[in-house]
Enzyme design. Structure first.
Site, PDB file in Angstrom:
ATOM      1  N   LYS A  84      45.097  52.066  54.075  1.00 24.56           N
ATOM      2  CA  LYS A  84      44.195  51.732  55.198  1.00 24.56           C
ATOM      3  C   LYS A  84      42.729  51.696  54.781  1.00 24.56           C
ATOM      4  O   LYS A  84      42.037  52.333  55.369  1.00 24.56           O
ATOM      5  CB  LYS A  84      44.360  52.873  56.124  1.00 24.56           C
ATOM      6  CG  LYS A  84      45.900  53.079  56.549  1.00 24.56           C
ATOM      7  CD  LYS A  84      46.546  51.773  56.818  1.00 24.56           C
ATOM      8  CE  LYS A  84      46.222  51.172  58.220  1.00 24.56           C
ATOM      9  NZ  LYS A  84      46.916  49.723  58.485  1.00 24.56           N
ATOM     10  N   GLY A  88      41.316  48.820  53.283  1.00 26.15           N
ATOM     11  CA  GLY A  88      41.024  47.362  53.155  1.00 26.15           C
ATOM     12  C   GLY A  88      41.939  46.415  52.180  1.00 26.15           C
ATOM     13  O   GLY A  88      41.409  45.165  51.693  1.00 26.15           O
ATOM     14  N   TRP A 144      42.770  42.949  53.434  1.00 29.18           N
ATOM     15  CA  TRP A 144      41.254  42.119  53.315  1.00 29.18           C
ATOM     16  C   TRP A 144      41.238  41.585  52.130  1.00 29.18           C
ATOM     17  O   TRP A 144      41.068  40.316  52.022  1.00 29.18           O
ATOM     18  CB  TRP A 144      40.052  42.998  53.681  1.00 29.18           C
ATOM     19  CG  TRP A 144      39.115  42.129  54.219  1.00 29.18           C
ATOM     20  CD1 TRP A 144      38.941  40.922  54.431  1.00 29.18           C
ATOM     21  CD2 TRP A 144      37.884  43.013  55.004  1.00 29.18           C
ATOM     22  NE1 TRP A 144      37.663  40.654  54.958  1.00 29.18           N
ATOM     23  CE2 TRP A 144      37.044  41.951  55.209  1.00 29.18           C
ATOM     24  CE3 TRP A 144      37.698  44.215  54.847  1.00 29.18           C
ATOM     25  CZ2 TRP A 144      35.696  41.890  55.924  1.00 29.18           C
ATOM     26  CZ3 TRP A 144      36.118  44.400  55.281  1.00 29.18           C
ATOM     27  CH2 TRP A 144      35.271  43.263  55.852  1.00 29.18           C
ATOM     28  N   HIS A 200      49.178  51.026  45.627  1.00 32.50           N
ATOM     29  CA  HIS A 200      48.363  52.313  46.254  1.00 32.50           C
ATOM     30  C   HIS A 200      48.432  53.547  45.242  1.00 32.50           C
ATOM     31  O   HIS A 200      48.260  54.652  45.765  1.00 32.50           O
ATOM     32  CB  HIS A 200      49.185  52.631  47.568  1.00 32.50           C
ATOM     33  CG  HIS A 200      49.012  51.642  48.715  1.00 32.50           C
ATOM     34  ND1 HIS A 200      47.726  51.285  48.942  1.00 32.50           N
ATOM     35  CD2 HIS A 200      49.828  51.296  49.751  1.00 32.50           C
ATOM     36  CE1 HIS A 200      47.710  50.363  49.990  1.00 32.50           C
ATOM     37  NE2 HIS A 200      49.164  50.402  50.285  1.00 32.50           N
ATOM     38  N   SER A 243      42.596  55.123  61.129  1.00 34.18           N
ATOM     39  CA  SER A 243      43.535  54.055  60.926  1.00 34.18           C
ATOM     40  C   SER A 243      44.789  54.430  60.730  1.00 34.18           C
ATOM     41  O   SER A 243      45.782  53.822  61.104  1.00 34.18           O
ATOM     42  CB  SER A 243      42.874  52.974  60.118  1.00 34.18           C
ATOM     43  OG  SER A 243      43.665  51.957  59.858  1.00 34.18           O
ATOM     44  N   PHE A 255      37.453  38.991  60.159  1.00 32.10           N
ATOM     45  CA  PHE A 255      38.340  39.964  60.651  1.00 32.10           C
ATOM     46  C   PHE A 255      39.246  39.159  61.601  1.00 32.10           C
ATOM     47  O   PHE A 255      40.441  39.105  61.829  1.00 32.10           O
ATOM     48  CB  PHE A 255      38.196  41.401  61.223  1.00 32.10           C
ATOM     49  CG  PHE A 255      39.069  42.333  61.810  1.00 32.10           C
ATOM     50  CD1 PHE A 255      39.854  42.967  60.902  1.00 32.10           C
ATOM     51  CD2 PHE A 255      39.214  42.363  63.132  1.00 32.10           C
ATOM     52  CE1 PHE A 255      40.845  43.784  61.280  1.00 32.10           C
ATOM     53  CE2 PHE A 255      40.272  43.119  63.584  1.00 32.10           C
ATOM     54  CZ  PHE A 255      41.181  43.855  62.799  1.00 32.10           C
TER      55      PHE A 255
END
Length: 287
Positions: A45, A47, A50, A101, A131, A222
């Site tokens: 959470k 980015g 993106w 991650h 988030s 976004f």
């Protein structure tokens, strides 16, 4: 369902068992990097989605084909997830693009030997918490967040998937071979996406015209990503992620924690943050 029912404890952190079976973790541990691989690293959470849009567009010189035809989990796959085992990543042409991650000290041996390029994205942890709180409630493979006060306690103690935000960020900030790592924040990208795209391209040694940089930045706004079915997780079946509860790409803003946390919760968060980050010299945008 509880942590014991849904998660695997791997190297001290919780992982969703359904996404990280033993064979995928073995694949990750044995993975062989190339020097020109590009690895996007985030705490969840922060980015990730993106950057999974931005980097392929930079590598392709602005050609949108991959972001229009491949889901982001195939386009820039998570190396530790089960999906990586079936994508024939060894056959992909260079430069390959991956996501993880995992903390720095959880990287496989090949990572430290080969030293691929890393883009490490950070985000205000209070927004990460916010988030995550919404996201956890939409999925069947994560423990439901429960009351906000309980989730806050778990988050600050690292009792959530992928462990402590503090340990994750500090571990990567203290990583060796920093010349191979680009540190960037979610907030920097929001403040000036064109500049961020240009800086990422420079780090990846891709010479792009100003017009191409602007084109990429515009495509990665976004509101446009939210309409891209290859990036907005609309392809995920409802039994795994119910986006009627909360959209995966929810707001894409900085500071939404102010609408979520009570004054007392924010003060408690700040106190914990101050203590855990007291030895960190890196200057974050949100400080």
């Amino acid at each position: 369902m509880t942590e014991a029912e849904l998660y695997t404890l791997y190297k001290g952190v919780f992982l969703p068992s359904s996404l990280h079976p033993p064979q995928s973790l073995k694949y990750y541990e044995d993975f062989t990097f190339r020097p020109d691989d590009i690895l996007i690293v985030t705490y969840p959470k922060s980015g990730t989605t993106w950057m999974q849009e931005i980097v392929p567009l930079i590598i392709s010189g602005g050609d949108p084909a991959s972001v229009e035809t491949l889901p982001n989990w195939d386009r820039v796959p998570w190396l530790e997830e089960h999906r990586a085992c079936v994508l024939n990543l060894e056959q992909r042409p260079s430069p390959r693009m991956f996501t993880t991650h995992f903390r720095n000290n959880m990287m496989p041996p090949s990572f430290f030997e080969v030293k691929p390029k890393v883009i490490y994205i950070m985000r205000n942890p209070k927004d990460v918490l916010t988030s995550s709180f919404h996201y956890f409630g939409t999925t069947s493979f994560l423990v439901k967040p429960g009351p906000q006060s309980d989730f806050l306690h778990k988050f600050l103690n690292g009792e959530v998937m992928f462990g402590s935000w503090f340990d994750h960020v500090k571990g990567w900030l203290n990583a060796e071979d920093k010349e191979r790592i680009m540190y960037i924040s979610y907030e920097e990208m929001i403040m000036d996406l064109k500049d961020s795209v240009a800086r990422i391209a420079e780090f990846l040694e891709r010479s792009l015209d100003v017009a191409v940089v602007e084109k990429i930045a515009d495509r990665c706004l976004f509101k446009k990503m939210k309409q891209n079915n290859m990036s907005n997780y609309s392809l995920v079946p409802t039994e795994y992620m119910d986006q009627t509860k909360s959209k995966f790409l929810r707001k894409g803003v900085a500071g939404d924690w102010k609408n979520q946390l009570t004054g007392a919760e924010a003060e408690h968060f700040d106190a914990v943050y101050k203590d855990k980050m007291k030895d960190v010299t890196y200057k974050f945008v949100w400080d």
